[in-house]
Design an enzyme around this catalytic site. Structure first.
Site, PDB file in Angstrom:
ATOM      1  CG  ASN A  14      -0.268 -12.527  46.452  1.00 24.10           C
ATOM      2  OD1 ASN A  14      -0.085 -13.415  47.282  1.00 24.10           O
ATOM      3  ND2 ASN A  14      -0.872 -11.380  46.748  1.00 24.10           N
ATOM      4  NE  ARG A  65     -19.244  -6.284  35.235  1.00 18.40           N
ATOM      5  CZ  ARG A  65     -18.213  -5.973  36.007  1.00 18.40           C
ATOM      6  NH1 ARG A  65     -17.167  -6.757  36.065  1.00 18.40           N
ATOM      7  NH2 ARG A  65     -18.226  -4.898  36.759  1.00 18.40           N
ATOM      8  CG  LEU A  93     -13.323 -13.981  36.953  1.00 18.25           C
ATOM      9  CD1 LEU A  93     -12.681 -15.368  37.090  1.00 18.25           C
ATOM     10  CD2 LEU A  93     -12.633 -13.185  35.863  1.00 18.25           C
ATOM     11  CG  ASN A 107      -9.508 -14.125  44.521  1.00 21.41           C
ATOM     12  OD1 ASN A 107      -8.638 -13.420  43.973  1.00 21.41           O
ATOM     13  ND2 ASN A 107     -10.338 -13.638  45.417  1.00 21.41           N
ATOM     14  CG  HIS A 109     -10.542 -11.688  50.216  1.00 22.71           C
ATOM     15  ND1 HIS A 109     -10.832 -10.553  49.478  1.00 22.71           N
ATOM     16  CD2 HIS A 109     -11.044 -11.463  51.458  1.00 22.71           C
ATOM     17  CE1 HIS A 109     -11.493  -9.700  50.239  1.00 22.71           C
ATOM     18  NE2 HIS A 109     -11.633 -10.228  51.445  1.00 22.71           N
ATOM     19  CG  ASP A 145     -13.858 -11.576  47.877  1.00 22.40           C
ATOM     20  OD1 ASP A 145     -12.966 -11.924  47.090  1.00 22.40           O
ATOM     21  OD2 ASP A 145     -14.112 -10.383  48.130  1.00 22.40           O
ATOM     22  CD  GLU A 174      -2.544 -11.215  50.416  1.00 20.62           C
ATOM     23  OE1 GLU A 174      -2.468 -11.225  49.182  1.00 20.62           O
ATOM     24  OE2 GLU A 174      -2.961 -10.228  51.054  1.00 20.62           O
TER      25      GLU A 174
HETATM   26  C1  GRF Z   1      -3.556  -8.781  47.650  1.00 17.29           C
HETATM   27  O1  GRF Z   1      -3.759  -8.202  48.919  1.00 17.29           O
HETATM   28  C2  GRF Z   1      -4.606  -9.833  47.374  1.00 17.29           C
HETATM   29  O2  GRF Z   1      -5.027 -10.496  48.517  1.00 17.29           O
HETATM   30  C3  GRF Z   1      -5.731  -9.020  46.803  1.00 17.29           C
HETATM   31  O3  GRF Z   1      -5.102  -8.044  46.017  1.00 17.29           O
HETATM   32  C4  GRF Z   1      -3.800  -7.795  46.522  1.00 17.29           C
HETATM   33  C5  GRF Z   1      -2.842  -8.002  45.393  1.00 17.29           C
HETATM   34  O4  GRF Z   1      -1.534  -7.656  45.745  1.00 17.29           O
HETATM   35  N1  GRF Z   1      -6.641  -9.847  46.070  1.00 17.29           N
HETATM   36  P1  GRF Z   1      -0.339  -7.978  44.741  1.00 17.29           P
HETATM   37  O5  GRF Z   1      -0.687  -7.318  43.413  1.00 17.29           O
HETATM   38  O6  GRF Z   1      -0.204  -9.456  44.621  1.00 17.29           O
HETATM   39  O7  GRF Z   1       0.856  -7.325  45.368  1.00 17.29           O
END
Ligand code: GRF
Length: 213
Positions: A14, A65, A93, A107, A109, A145, A174
């Site tokens: 991502n 944390r 977090l 974020n 998901h 989430d 994504e």
């Molecule tokens: C993705 O599937 C995202 O939705 C989740 O963690 C994964 C991260 O993948 N939160 P990358 O490290 O971006 O390849």
């Protein structure tokens, strides 16, 4: 133009999609810093290849944390970050972090929230038997989430699909919707009303079969 910082723990695909979209001029975002809580995260090399400063802050070095969160917030602030992007970051977090960046943390998901929160969402969706799965970009709030949904993208699941097929197909979505959500933020077009995020102005064009309503 929004000054962003990304938090990663793993592959960073991502992150790469965001880097690529910035490079081709379609995303008005400056990535000021990439922070990983894992020294070996492959995403770090992606950031370095793009000339983005990186920091490793290992959560295991902190007793609480909150202390870890304070350390991460400090480096993000020093880098001038306005928007925090969780991109495969595997830590929850605390309020310490959230209070510093209210509605300024996104974020991604790999499920159509509120279904299939938590880990391994793609496999859970497949095993549950859903016919449509997808991905969600949302603002981060106190629950995992859970925060207000910015953009969602959907994919169909067929009878022959394996968990890996679903994972791959969702990942492609994504990589489209995360840069889109950041761009909408950068343009000042996201208005949060309770749980709802209103997108001001013209509806963003999404390639089929992505769905954003
Ligand atoms: C993705 O599937 C995202 O939705 C989740 O963690 C994964 C991260 O993948 N939160 P990358 O490290 O971006 O390849």
């Amino acid at each position: 133009m929004v000054a962003a910082g990304a938090l990663i723990s793993g592959a960073g695909t991502n992150l790469q999609a965001i880097i690529d979209r910035i490079a081709d001029g379609r995303l008005a975002c400056a990535l000021r810093l990439v922070v990983s809580n894992r020294a070996g995260a492959p995403g770090l090399a992606r950031a370095e290849a793009a000339g983005i400063p990186t920091r490793v802050i290992d959560h295991r070095g902190f007793a609480h944390r909150e202390d870890f969160d304070r350390a991460v917030v400090t480096v993000l602030r020093e880098a001038g970050v306005e928007l925090v992007l969780l991109a495969g970051f595997d830590r929850l977090l605390t309020p310490v972090f959230l209070e510093d960046f209210p509605l300024r943390i996104m974020n991604i998901h790999p499920a159509l929230l509120p279904s299939f929160k938590g880990l391994d969402a793609q496999r859970h969706a497949l095993e549950y038997g859903v016919k449509v799965a997808g991905a969600t970009v949302h603002f981060v709030d106190q629950d995992a989430d859970h925060g207000p949904i910015i953009v969602q993208g959907a994919v169909a699941i067929g009878p022959e699909d394996t968990a890996d097929d679903v994972r791959r197909r969702i990942l492609a979505v994504e990589h489209e919707i995360y840069p889109l959500a950041i761009q909408l933020f950068a343009e000042g077009r996201l208005v949060v009303e309770g749980r709802r995020v209103i997108v001001r102005g013209p509806r963003p064009a999404l390639p089929p079969p992505l769905i954003h309503r």
